[in-house]
Enzyme design. Structure first.
Site, PDB file in Angstrom:
ATOM      1  CE  LYS A  54       5.881  64.891 -33.436  1.00  0.00           C
ATOM      2  NZ  LYS A  54       5.666  66.329 -33.298  1.00  0.00           N
ATOM      3  CD  GLN A  98       7.591  69.049 -31.717  1.00  0.00           C
ATOM      4  OE1 GLN A  98       7.529  68.213 -32.617  1.00  0.00           O
ATOM      5  NE2 GLN A  98       6.765  69.025 -30.677  1.00  0.00           N
ATOM      6  CG  ASP A 121       1.423  69.005 -36.303  1.00  0.00           C
ATOM      7  OD1 ASP A 121       1.129  67.844 -35.957  1.00  0.00           O
ATOM      8  OD2 ASP A 121       2.431  69.615 -35.889  1.00  0.00           O
TER       9      ASP A 121
END
Ligand code: NDP
Length: 299
Positions: A54, A98, A121
Site C-alpha cells: 500500500k 490493517q 476501508d
C-alpha cells in the site's frame, strides 16, 4: 467458445492512472497531496507485505503516506489515541487499520474510532449503514474492484440475475449490495444454501467469495455467465518456494462455459489496492468539498 479473460492487472493499471492524474490535479489546486495513514500492530508477515504494498503504491501515485508500525504488545488506548490524532490531521484523508489485530485488542472499538469521513476501508458501522441505505459512504475495496471488473465486460448489470457465494462483511455482503444498487436481482449463498449448483446455474453474474479451492466446477456455471473468482487459495509451493494459488472456481472448466472470467492470480487480487487508492482520492476530494459518491459505484 472459450470465455474472455478479465485482466485485473490491466484494469488496476487504468484505475491507478486515473488516480495519479487526480492526485496531480488535487496537489496543484491545494498545494498538498492526498494522504493515507496505515496502522499496523504486530508482526503478521502477510499483513506486513500488504502494508508495504500500500505504501509503495501511494509513493508511485504521489499520495502522501504514513505508516504507524506498532508492536504486538500495543495497548488499546495507545492505538485509539493514534487513530484520534490521525482523525484530526488535515494532511491525512484516509485512515486504515490493517487487520487482523492481535487478540487482546478490541477490533470493533478500533474500527469505530476511525472518522467515517476517513474510513477508506469502509468497515465503520456508520459507513456500512450509510452504504446500505444508499447514502454517500466508503465501501470495502475488494467489492469496488469486483464492480469495476464486471463493468469492464460491457455487460449491463440492470435486470440481470446475480449470485454471490459467500456472505462475509468484507466481500460477499458488500458486493451483493453494490450489485443490488446497480439493479441486479441478487441472491446471496453460503454454507447452508440448499442446491448451490442449481442456484449458481441461474446466475448471469456469479461471484465466488468462499475460500475453497476450485469448489465451483463447470456444473455451477450458466452458459454465457460473467464469473468473478475472488478466492485466493494456496494449494502448494513450487520448487523455488513460490506459492501456488487457485481460486474458488475450477477455471479450466468454467472458462469453456462462461462469457467472461477472472483468473487467479491476476483477476480480483490486483484491484484491491488500486481501489484503496481510488477511495483515498475520493476522501481527499470530499474533504475539500468536491466529489460525489466515494464508493465509485456509479462511476
Ligand atoms: P470468509 O471465510 O469470511 O467467508 C467465506 C464465505 O464462504 C462464508 O460466507 C461461508 O458461508 C461461505 N462458504 C464456505 N464454505 C461454503 C460452502 N461449502 N458452500 C457455500 N458457501 C460456503 O471469507 P472472505 O469473504 O474473507 O474471503 C473469501 C475468499 O476471498 C478467500 O479465499 C479470501 O482469501 C479471498 N479474498 C480475496 C481478496 C482479494 O483481494 N483478492 C480480498 C478478500 C478476500 P457461512 O457464512 O455460512 O460460513
Amino acid at each position: 467458445m472459450a470465455a474472455s479473460i478479465i485482466d485485473g492487472r490491466a484494469v488496476a493499471k487504468e484505475v491507478r492512472a486515473e488516480v495519479a492524474g487526480e492526485v496531480e490535479a488535487f496537489r496543484k489546486a491545494h498545494g498538498y497531496p492526498p494522504g493515507l495513514a496505515v496502522i499496523i500492530a504486530g508482526d503478521d508477515p502477510a499483513s506486513r507485505v500488504y502494508v508495504s504494498s500500500k505504501k509503495k503504491m501511494c509513493e508511485n501515485l504521489g499520495i502522501h503516506s504514513e505508516e504507524y508500525a506498532m508492536p504486538a504488545s500495543t495497548g488499546q488506548e495507545e492505538l485509539i489515541a493514534t487513530i484520534r490524532n490521525l482523525n484530526n490531521d488535515k494532511r491525512i484523508h484516509g485512515v486504515l487499520v490493517q487487520l487482523p489485530l492481535p487478540n487482546h485488542l478490541d477490533e470493533g472499538e478500533v474500527l469505530e474510532t476511525i472518522d467515517p469521513r476517513k474510513d477508506v476501508d469502509g468497515f465503520h458501522p456508520v459507513s456500512v449503514g450509510n452504504f446500505v441505505v444508499g447514502k454517500e459512504a466508503f465501501v470495502p475495496c475488494t467489492p469496488l474492484g469486483i464492480m469495476r471488473l464486471i463493468k469492464k465486460t460491457g455487460m449491463e448489470i440492470k435486470g440481470k440475475r446475480a449470485v454471490v457465494v459467500g456472505r462475509s462483511n468484507i466481500v460477499g455482503k458488500p458486493v451483493a449490495m453494490l450489485l443490488l444498487a446497480q439493479h441486479a436481482t441478487v441472491t446471496i449463498c453460503h454454507s447452508r444454501t440448499v442446491d448451490l449448483p442449481g442456484v449458481c446455474r441461474e446466475a448471469d453474474i456469479l461471484v465466488a467469495a468462499i475460500g475453497r479451492p476450485e469448489m465451483l466446477d463447470g456444473s455451477y456455471i450458466k452458459p454465457g455467465a460473467v464469473v468473478i473468482d475472488v478466492g485466493v487459495n494456496e494449494v502448494g509451493r513450487t520448487e523455488e518456494g513460490k506459492r501456488i494459488l487457485v481460486g474458488d472456481v475450477k477455471f479450466d472448466e468454467a472458462k469453456e462455459i462462461a462469457s467472461h472470467i477472472t483468473p487467479v492470480p491476476g483477476g480480483v487480487g490486483p484491484m484491491t489496492i488500486a481501489m484503496l487508492m481510488r477511495s483515498t482520492m475520493d476522501a481527499a476530494w470530499r474533504a475539500v468539498g468536491k466529489g460525489g459518491c466515494g464508493c465509485s459505484c456509479k462511476s
